[in-house]
Design a protein around this motif. Structure first.
Motif, short mmCIF file in Angstrom:
data_model
loop_
_atom_site.label_atom_id
_atom_site.label_comp_id
_atom_site.label_asym_id
_atom_site.label_seq_id
_atom_site.Cartn_x
_atom_site.Cartn_y
_atom_site.Cartn_z
N ARG A 58 0.43 -2.79 -7.11
CA ARG A 58 1.79 -3.06 -6.61
C ARG A 58 1.90 -2.91 -5.11
NH1 ARG A 58 4.60 0.26 -11.55
NH2 ARG A 58 4.05 -1.23 -13.16
N GLY A 59 1.28 -1.89 -4.51
CA GLY A 59 1.34 -1.71 -3.08
C GLY A 59 0.13 -2.28 -2.38
N PRO A 60 0.11 -2.27 -1.02
CA PRO A 60 -0.88 -3.04 -0.26
C PRO A 60 -2.25 -2.42 -0.11
CG PRO A 60 0.65 -1.96 1.23
CD PRO A 60 1.17 -1.70 -0.16
N ASP A 61 -2.43 -1.11 -0.30
CA ASP A 61 -3.72 -0.51 0.06
C ASP A 61 -4.09 0.63 -0.89
OD1 ASP A 61 -6.07 0.06 1.32
OD2 ASP A 61 -5.18 0.73 3.22
N GLY A 62 -4.30 0.30 -2.15
CA GLY A 62 -4.67 1.31 -3.13
C GLY A 62 -6.01 1.95 -2.85
N ILE A 63 -6.99 1.17 -2.41
CA ILE A 63 -8.30 1.73 -2.10
C ILE A 63 -8.21 2.66 -0.90
CG2 ILE A 63 -10.69 1.22 -1.47
CD1 ILE A 63 -9.90 0.54 -4.36
N GLY A 64 -7.38 2.32 0.06
CA GLY A 64 -7.16 3.22 1.19
C GLY A 64 -6.58 4.55 0.75
N VAL A 65 -5.69 4.52 -0.25
CA VAL A 65 -5.12 5.76 -0.79
C VAL A 65 -6.22 6.61 -1.43
CG1 VAL A 65 -3.58 6.71 -2.54
CG2 VAL A 65 -2.81 4.81 -1.10
N ILE A 66 -7.06 5.97 -2.25
CA ILE A 66 -8.14 6.71 -2.91
C ILE A 66 -9.09 7.30 -1.87
CG2 ILE A 66 -10.17 6.47 -4.39
CD1 ILE A 66 -8.61 4.45 -6.04
N ASP A 67 -9.45 6.51 -0.86
CA ASP A 67 -10.34 7.02 0.19
C ASP A 67 -9.73 8.25 0.88
OD1 ASP A 67 -12.38 5.19 -0.20
OD2 ASP A 67 -11.59 3.76 1.26
N LEU A 68 -8.42 8.21 1.14
CA LEU A 68 -7.76 9.34 1.79
C LEU A 68 -7.82 10.58 0.90
CD1 LEU A 68 -6.02 10.63 4.02
CD2 LEU A 68 -4.00 9.73 2.82
N VAL A 69 -7.49 10.43 -0.38
CA VAL A 69 -7.49 11.57 -1.29
C VAL A 69 -8.89 12.15 -1.43
CG1 VAL A 69 -6.99 12.33 -3.65
CG2 VAL A 69 -5.48 10.68 -2.53
N MET A 70 -9.89 11.30 -1.52
CA MET A 70 -11.27 11.79 -1.61
C MET A 70 -11.66 12.57 -0.36
SD MET A 70 -13.06 8.45 -3.40
CE MET A 70 -14.73 9.12 -3.29
N ALA A 128 -3.80 25.85 1.10
CA ALA A 128 -2.79 25.24 0.22
C ALA A 128 -3.47 24.48 -0.91
CB ALA A 128 -1.89 24.30 1.03
N ARG A 129 -2.73 24.31 -1.99
CA ARG A 129 -3.21 23.56 -3.16
C ARG A 129 -2.36 22.31 -3.33
NH1 ARG A 129 -2.02 27.69 -7.51
NH2 ARG A 129 -0.50 28.39 -5.96
N LEU A 130 -3.03 21.17 -3.46
CA LEU A 130 -2.33 19.88 -3.54
C LEU A 130 -2.83 19.12 -4.75
CD1 LEU A 130 -0.48 17.71 -2.24
CD2 LEU A 130 -2.46 16.96 -0.90
N TRP A 131 -1.89 18.69 -5.61
CA TRP A 131 -2.22 17.90 -6.79
C TRP A 131 -1.53 16.54 -6.72
CZ3 TRP A 131 -5.68 18.18 -10.58
CH2 TRP A 131 -6.29 19.42 -10.85
N PHE A 132 -2.30 15.48 -6.88
CA PHE A 132 -1.76 14.13 -7.05
C PHE A 132 -1.63 13.87 -8.54
CE2 PHE A 132 -3.27 13.96 -2.77
CZ PHE A 132 -2.52 12.98 -2.12
N LEU A 133 -0.51 13.27 -8.94
CA LEU A 133 -0.22 13.05 -10.36
C LEU A 133 -0.68 11.69 -10.87
CD1 LEU A 133 3.33 14.67 -10.63
CD2 LEU A 133 1.09 15.71 -11.03
N GLY A 134 -1.49 10.97 -10.09
CA GLY A 134 -2.06 9.72 -10.57
C GLY A 134 -1.32 8.48 -10.10
N ASP A 135 -1.85 7.32 -10.47
CA ASP A 135 -1.36 5.99 -10.06
C ASP A 135 -1.48 5.80 -8.55
OD1 ASP A 135 -0.90 5.31 -12.66
OD2 ASP A 135 1.24 4.90 -12.43
N PHE A 136 -2.72 5.63 -8.10
CA PHE A 136 -3.00 5.45 -6.68
C PHE A 136 -2.95 3.99 -6.26
CE2 PHE A 136 -5.34 9.20 -8.14
CZ PHE A 136 -4.75 10.15 -7.33
N THR A 137 -3.17 3.07 -7.18
CA THR A 137 -3.31 1.65 -6.83
C THR A 137 -2.26 0.80 -7.53
OG1 THR A 137 -4.80 1.14 -8.67
CG2 THR A 137 -5.81 2.03 -6.67
#
Length: 371
Positions: free
Chosen positions: A148-160, A137-146
């Motif tokens: 306002r919410g509680p764990d932006g770095i956790g989001v980036i780590d997951l995507v990486m 499958a192909r998955l694209w994130f459209l940006g704005d990972f961090t």
């Protein structure tokens, strides 16, 4: 809500209509721009007051200095009749690694890691342990990972991590540059350095805080995160879908081809000039180019220049486009109702920001959309 290592329990950020800059981060305001007064709340179907910012896009002063506030257009609550209700029709996934897998897109995440994990699992893209489970499958994130919410770095780590796992499985997980990536990069690199905003009062640090910057994200930000964000593309075309973060034609300022836009933006970040980075951030925070009269023509200009049959974007929350506005915490069932993407501009544009920061919905959707 997921927290980073060593963090105290977190809750959703303060009401998004009332972001303030701590005293230590405030920048001087010219005498003609007195201290900011809170804007009155906006009710559905009511005319918006002048200079109403997006929740979290706070201004300095009643009349924001020119160029300081990233959002250059008001964000009125409207109730348009041109919303096209679409359903996602699952497509069979190729087996044995043959062919190209199905295409998925993810709207703005803004640090809501738990909601992201749940949405990815619901689409079968990750398993119960959070590992890639979608083969080719192909998955694209459209940006704005961090922010306002509680764990932006956790989001980036997951995507990486998912990027590596997907590649090993014959698929891919990729991401686009959002304006909040530019904001976080600028806050880290330039901090309190004044930038040429037209009023002489802007800094990346202050703008980052005004727009929901989280100290926990800055504390955990590492060079590997900065390098990853700095190399993200801004525009791509997949299966006739022109993917970008912001609903603006400002991308045209950076090139007449997709490769030219991406190369130009990468070069700007590489040169590391605060004023140049600020101008890029300001332009990619514009919004609503596709919404009003002439919106379909604006989309066609982008499609004619870069290719594709539809623009798919995040950035502008669907609840505001639809006039479905609730409280940030969603108490008493007052959260906005977002059932899926918002298709508009004569069917040429698809909005993917489900408004997770205002108790809306974090959207993970398979393309193409069908009636």
């Amino acid at each position: 809500m997921t927290q980073g290592a060593g963090q105290e329990p977190v809750v959703r950020t303060a009401t998004l209509r009332d972001f303030r800059v701590p005293p230590y981060a405030q920048t001087p305001v010219p005498p003609e721009a007195p201290g900011a007064a809170p804007h009155p709340p906006v009710l559905p179907h009511a005319p918006a007051p002048p200079h109403l910012p997006h929740p979290g896009n706070a201004n300095v002063g009643d009349e924001p200095p020119e160029g300081y506030t990233p959002t250059e257009r008001d964000l009125p609550v409207i109730n348009r009749g041109d919303t096209v209700k679409m359903e996602t029709v699952p497509e069979p996934r190729p087996v044995n690694g043959e062919g190209r897998g199905p295409l998925f897109v993810v709207g703005d995440v803004h640090g809501y890691l738990d909601e992201l994990v749940a949405a990815l699992a619901a689409q079968g893209l990750i398993d119960a342990e959070g590992n890639w489970a979608a083969g080719n499958a192909r998955l694209w994130f459209l940006g704005d990972f961090t922010d306002r919410g509680p764990d932006g770095i956790g989001v980036i780590d997951l995507v990486m991590r998912l990027s590596a796992e997907a590649a090993a499985a014959g698929g891919y997980c990729k991401a686009l540059m959002g304006n909040h990536e530019l904001l976080l990069i600028g806050a880290k690199r330039f901090s309190d350095t004044p930038v040429n905003s037209g009023a002489g009062t802007a800094t990346f640090q202050a703008a980052w805080l005004l727009n929901g910057g989280q100290k926990s994200d800055m504390d955990r930000l590492q060079d590997v995160h900065l390098q990853w964000m700095s190399r993200l593309d801004a525009v791509v075309e997949e299966d006739g879908h022109l993917l970008m973060h912001s609903d603006t034609t400002a991308y045209l300022d950076y090139g007449t081809t997709i490769d030219a836009v991406n190369d130009t933006i990468t070069d700007i970040l590489t040169r590391n000039d605060a004023d140049e980075c600020w101008d890029l951030f300001r332009k990619l925070t514009k919004r609503f180019a596709f919404r009003d009269e002439g919106g379909a023509e604006a989309v066609r200009e982008l499609l004619t220049t870069y290719g594709g049959q539809r623009v798919v974007h995040g950035h502008s929350p669907i609840p505001y486009l639809l006039g479905e506005v609730g409280t940030e915490d969603g108490e008493d069932g007052s959260g906005p109702v977002v059932n899926g993407p918002h298709v508009y501009a004569e069917g040429l544009a698809i909005a993917m920001d489900g408004g997770v920061t205002m108790a809306g919905k974090l959207l993970v959707v398979q393309l193409p959309l069908h009636d």
